[in-house]
Design a protein around this motif. Sequence first.
Motif, PDB file in Angstrom:
ATOM      1  N   TRP A   1       0.747  -1.174   0.047  1.00  0.00           N
ATOM      2  CA  TRP A   1      -0.076  -0.087   0.070  1.00  0.00           C
ATOM      3  C   TRP A   1       0.879   1.067  -0.226  1.00  0.00           C
ATOM      4  O   TRP A   1       0.261   2.104  -0.641  1.00  0.00           O
ATOM      5  CB  TRP A   1      -0.994  -0.032   1.211  1.00  0.00           C
ATOM      6  CG  TRP A   1      -2.004   1.026   1.243  1.00  0.00           C
ATOM      7  CD1 TRP A   1      -1.715   2.371   1.909  1.00  0.00           C
ATOM      8  CD2 TRP A   1      -3.153   1.267   0.260  1.00  0.00           C
ATOM      9  NE1 TRP A   1      -3.023   3.071   1.612  1.00  0.00           N
ATOM     10  CE2 TRP A   1      -3.695   2.194   0.582  1.00  0.00           C
ATOM     11  CE3 TRP A   1      -3.569   0.210  -0.432  1.00  0.00           C
ATOM     12  CZ2 TRP A   1      -4.866   2.707   0.014  1.00  0.00           C
ATOM     13  CZ3 TRP A   1      -4.898   0.573  -1.106  1.00  0.00           C
ATOM     14  CH2 TRP A   1      -5.464   1.804  -0.884  1.00  0.00           C
ATOM     15  N   GLN A   2       2.131   1.250   0.732  1.00  0.00           N
ATOM     16  CA  GLN A   2       2.912   2.376   0.702  1.00  0.00           C
ATOM     17  C   GLN A   2       3.740   2.231  -0.423  1.00  0.00           C
ATOM     18  O   GLN A   2       4.340   3.507  -0.834  1.00  0.00           O
ATOM     19  CB  GLN A   2       3.834   2.362   2.070  1.00  0.00           C
ATOM     20  CG  GLN A   2       2.938   2.342   3.148  1.00  0.00           C
ATOM     21  CD  GLN A   2       3.808   1.707   4.469  1.00  0.00           C
ATOM     22  OE1 GLN A   2       4.889   1.081   4.545  1.00  0.00           O
ATOM     23  NE2 GLN A   2       3.126   1.945   5.683  1.00  0.00           N
TER      24      GLN A   2
ATOM     25  N   ASP B   1      13.583   1.681  -9.509  1.00  0.00           N
ATOM     26  CA  ASP B   1      13.201   2.130  -8.323  1.00  0.00           C
ATOM     27  C   ASP B   1      12.257   1.111  -7.543  1.00  0.00           C
ATOM     28  O   ASP B   1      10.967   1.190  -7.786  1.00  0.00           O
ATOM     29  CB  ASP B   1      12.655   3.518  -8.330  1.00  0.00           C
ATOM     30  CG  ASP B   1      12.540   4.189  -6.880  1.00  0.00           C
ATOM     31  OD1 ASP B   1      12.764   3.433  -5.981  1.00  0.00           O
ATOM     32  OD2 ASP B   1      12.021   5.179  -6.945  1.00  0.00           O
ATOM     33  N   ARG B   2      12.941   0.337  -6.912  1.00  0.00           N
ATOM     34  CA  ARG B   2      12.051  -0.947  -6.255  1.00  0.00           C
ATOM     35  C   ARG B   2      11.522  -0.327  -4.964  1.00  0.00           C
ATOM     36  O   ARG B   2      10.577  -0.827  -4.559  1.00  0.00           O
ATOM     37  CB  ARG B   2      13.082  -1.919  -5.531  1.00  0.00           C
ATOM     38  CG  ARG B   2      13.802  -2.793  -6.672  1.00  0.00           C
ATOM     39  CD  ARG B   2      14.723  -3.811  -5.982  1.00  0.00           C
ATOM     40  NE  ARG B   2      14.067  -4.608  -4.766  1.00  0.00           N
ATOM     41  CZ  ARG B   2      14.282  -4.426  -3.784  1.00  0.00           C
ATOM     42  NH1 ARG B   2      15.209  -3.600  -3.313  1.00  0.00           N
ATOM     43  NH2 ARG B   2      13.719  -5.209  -2.991  1.00  0.00           N
ATOM     44  N   LEU B   3      11.961   0.915  -4.578  1.00  0.00           N
ATOM     45  CA  LEU B   3      11.162   1.552  -3.411  1.00  0.00           C
ATOM     46  C   LEU B   3      10.443   2.680  -3.706  1.00  0.00           C
ATOM     47  O   LEU B   3      10.036   3.419  -2.902  1.00  0.00           O
ATOM     48  CB  LEU B   3      12.350   1.977  -2.431  1.00  0.00           C
ATOM     49  CG  LEU B   3      13.138   0.605  -1.710  1.00  0.00           C
ATOM     50  CD1 LEU B   3      14.127   1.124  -1.015  1.00  0.00           C
ATOM     51  CD2 LEU B   3      12.053  -0.628  -1.183  1.00  0.00           C
ATOM     52  N   ALA B   4       9.992   2.728  -4.874  1.00  0.00           N
ATOM     53  CA  ALA B   4       9.068   3.919  -5.222  1.00  0.00           C
ATOM     54  C   ALA B   4       7.702   4.170  -4.214  1.00  0.00           C
ATOM     55  O   ALA B   4       7.152   2.974  -4.200  1.00  0.00           O
ATOM     56  CB  ALA B   4       8.928   3.818  -6.695  1.00  0.00           C
ATOM     57  N   VAL B   5       7.464   5.330  -4.177  1.00  0.00           N
ATOM     58  CA  VAL B   5       6.231   5.499  -3.203  1.00  0.00           C
ATOM     59  C   VAL B   5       4.995   5.013  -3.905  1.00  0.00           C
ATOM     60  O   VAL B   5       4.902   5.547  -5.258  1.00  0.00           O
ATOM     61  CB  VAL B   5       6.165   6.826  -2.760  1.00  0.00           C
ATOM     62  CG1 VAL B   5       5.000   7.253  -1.893  1.00  0.00           C
ATOM     63  CG2 VAL B   5       7.410   7.108  -1.696  1.00  0.00           C
ATOM     64  N   ASN B   6       4.269   4.492  -3.535  1.00  0.00           N
ATOM     65  CA  ASN B   6       2.857   4.137  -4.356  1.00  0.00           C
ATOM     66  C   ASN B   6       2.096   5.614  -4.170  1.00  0.00           C
ATOM     67  O   ASN B   6       1.850   6.199  -3.162  1.00  0.00           O
ATOM     68  CB  ASN B   6       2.056   3.383  -3.250  1.00  0.00           C
ATOM     69  CG  ASN B   6       0.711   2.759  -4.106  1.00  0.00           C
ATOM     70  OD1 ASN B   6       0.357   3.351  -5.253  1.00  0.00           O
ATOM     71  ND2 ASN B   6      -0.018   1.916  -3.517  1.00  0.00           N
TER      72      ASN B   6
ATOM     73  N   HIS C   1      -0.910   5.609  -5.526  1.00  0.00           N
ATOM     74  CA  HIS C   1      -2.305   5.175  -5.574  1.00  0.00           C
ATOM     75  C   HIS C   1      -3.030   5.597  -6.998  1.00  0.00           C
ATOM     76  O   HIS C   1      -4.247   5.872  -6.909  1.00  0.00           O
ATOM     77  CB  HIS C   1      -3.270   5.616  -4.540  1.00  0.00           C
ATOM     78  CG  HIS C   1      -2.449   5.797  -3.346  1.00  0.00           C
ATOM     79  ND1 HIS C   1      -2.407   4.001  -2.640  1.00  0.00           N
ATOM     80  CD2 HIS C   1      -1.814   6.235  -2.280  1.00  0.00           C
ATOM     81  CE1 HIS C   1      -1.833   3.902  -1.657  1.00  0.00           C
ATOM     82  NE2 HIS C   1      -1.420   5.235  -1.315  1.00  0.00           N
ATOM     83  N   SER C   2      -2.399   5.640  -8.100  1.00  0.00           N
ATOM     84  CA  SER C   2      -2.809   6.072  -9.340  1.00  0.00           C
ATOM     85  C   SER C   2      -3.115   4.784 -10.200  1.00  0.00           C
ATOM     86  O   SER C   2      -3.930   4.793 -11.101  1.00  0.00           O
ATOM     87  CB  SER C   2      -1.813   6.709 -10.306  1.00  0.00           C
ATOM     88  OG  SER C   2      -0.615   6.077 -10.447  1.00  0.00           O
TER      89      SER C   2
ATOM     90  N   TRP D   1      -3.259  -2.263  -8.622  1.00  0.00           N
ATOM     91  CA  TRP D   1      -2.621  -2.572  -7.602  1.00  0.00           C
ATOM     92  C   TRP D   1      -3.336  -2.507  -6.275  1.00  0.00           C
ATOM     93  O   TRP D   1      -3.111  -3.302  -5.499  1.00  0.00           O
ATOM     94  CB  TRP D   1      -1.214  -1.637  -7.841  1.00  0.00           C
ATOM     95  CG  TRP D   1      -0.350  -1.690  -6.748  1.00  0.00           C
ATOM     96  CD1 TRP D   1      -0.129  -1.096  -5.334  1.00  0.00           C
ATOM     97  CD2 TRP D   1       0.869  -2.618  -6.815  1.00  0.00           C
ATOM     98  NE1 TRP D   1       0.789  -1.640  -4.691  1.00  0.00           N
ATOM     99  CE2 TRP D   1       1.575  -2.599  -5.511  1.00  0.00           C
ATOM    100  CE3 TRP D   1       1.425  -3.322  -7.854  1.00  0.00           C
ATOM    101  CZ2 TRP D   1       2.830  -3.101  -5.388  1.00  0.00           C
ATOM    102  CZ3 TRP D   1       2.868  -3.911  -7.512  1.00  0.00           C
ATOM    103  CH2 TRP D   1       3.333  -3.765  -6.410  1.00  0.00           C
ATOM    104  N   ASP D   2      -3.866  -1.209  -6.080  1.00  0.00           N
ATOM    105  CA  ASP D   2      -4.317  -0.898  -4.953  1.00  0.00           C
ATOM    106  C   ASP D   2      -5.637  -1.745  -4.436  1.00  0.00           C
ATOM    107  O   ASP D   2      -5.908  -2.172  -3.467  1.00  0.00           O
ATOM    108  CB  ASP D   2      -4.927   0.470  -4.951  1.00  0.00           C
ATOM    109  CG  ASP D   2      -3.986   1.650  -4.613  1.00  0.00           C
ATOM    110  OD1 ASP D   2      -2.813   1.073  -4.490  1.00  0.00           O
ATOM    111  OD2 ASP D   2      -4.316   2.855  -4.625  1.00  0.00           O
TER     112      ASP D   2
END
Length: 211
Positions: A109-110, A117-122, A124-125, A129-130
């Motif tokens: 969710w985060q 970028d494995r740590l890209a911020v979600n 919520h677009s 996924w969501d």
Amino acid sequence: MTARSAADLLVLHAVRLIGFGQTSAIAQRFGVDPGEAKELLLDAEAYGWVEHVAVAGDSGWTLTGRGRAEGERRLAEELDSVGGGEEVRDVHRAFLPLNALLLRACTDWQLRPAPGDRLAVNDHSDQVWDSRVVGELADIERALKPLAGRLGSVLDRFLGYDVRFSAALARVQAGEGSWVDRTDVDSCHRVWFELHEDLIATLGLDRRTEA
């Protein structure tokens, strides 16, 4: 019949579960009368089990190391007295794989990995996924209900975790996505974290080695 915990234990345990809270929140956690909760907190403070501290302009009660040890001693004694040890341990074993799923869902969710970028911020677009994450939380909700029922049949202080989780999930499903993992409301993550802490405290476990 489900056993009811003593008020002084409920107040001490509430401080551990909440982490840092005012008297009203501690009293409300297990439905203890606010006046009684205040007196019990003052007694616990005199024993060195809790302390009243100020943090970032706010003040509240927090557990001391001595209080943590006393709480675990009392919880173990209580569990033994009602003969519920094996049932709670069995629920804990069933809880652990669900805990791994919950942690993964909150991470997803985060974060939503992107190329490079494995740590890209979600952001919520990505609704697919969501939606997948919300579906996973719904699966966890269904699995939690019977476990919560089993815990509640041992001690009534365990009652309500499934109801609180369902309420948070309903808000997520209604479009309030922050109720997945906010720490300042009864979010899915906060309810789950509290249940985990309750099981650990009751069984005298360490999060780092419980598995």
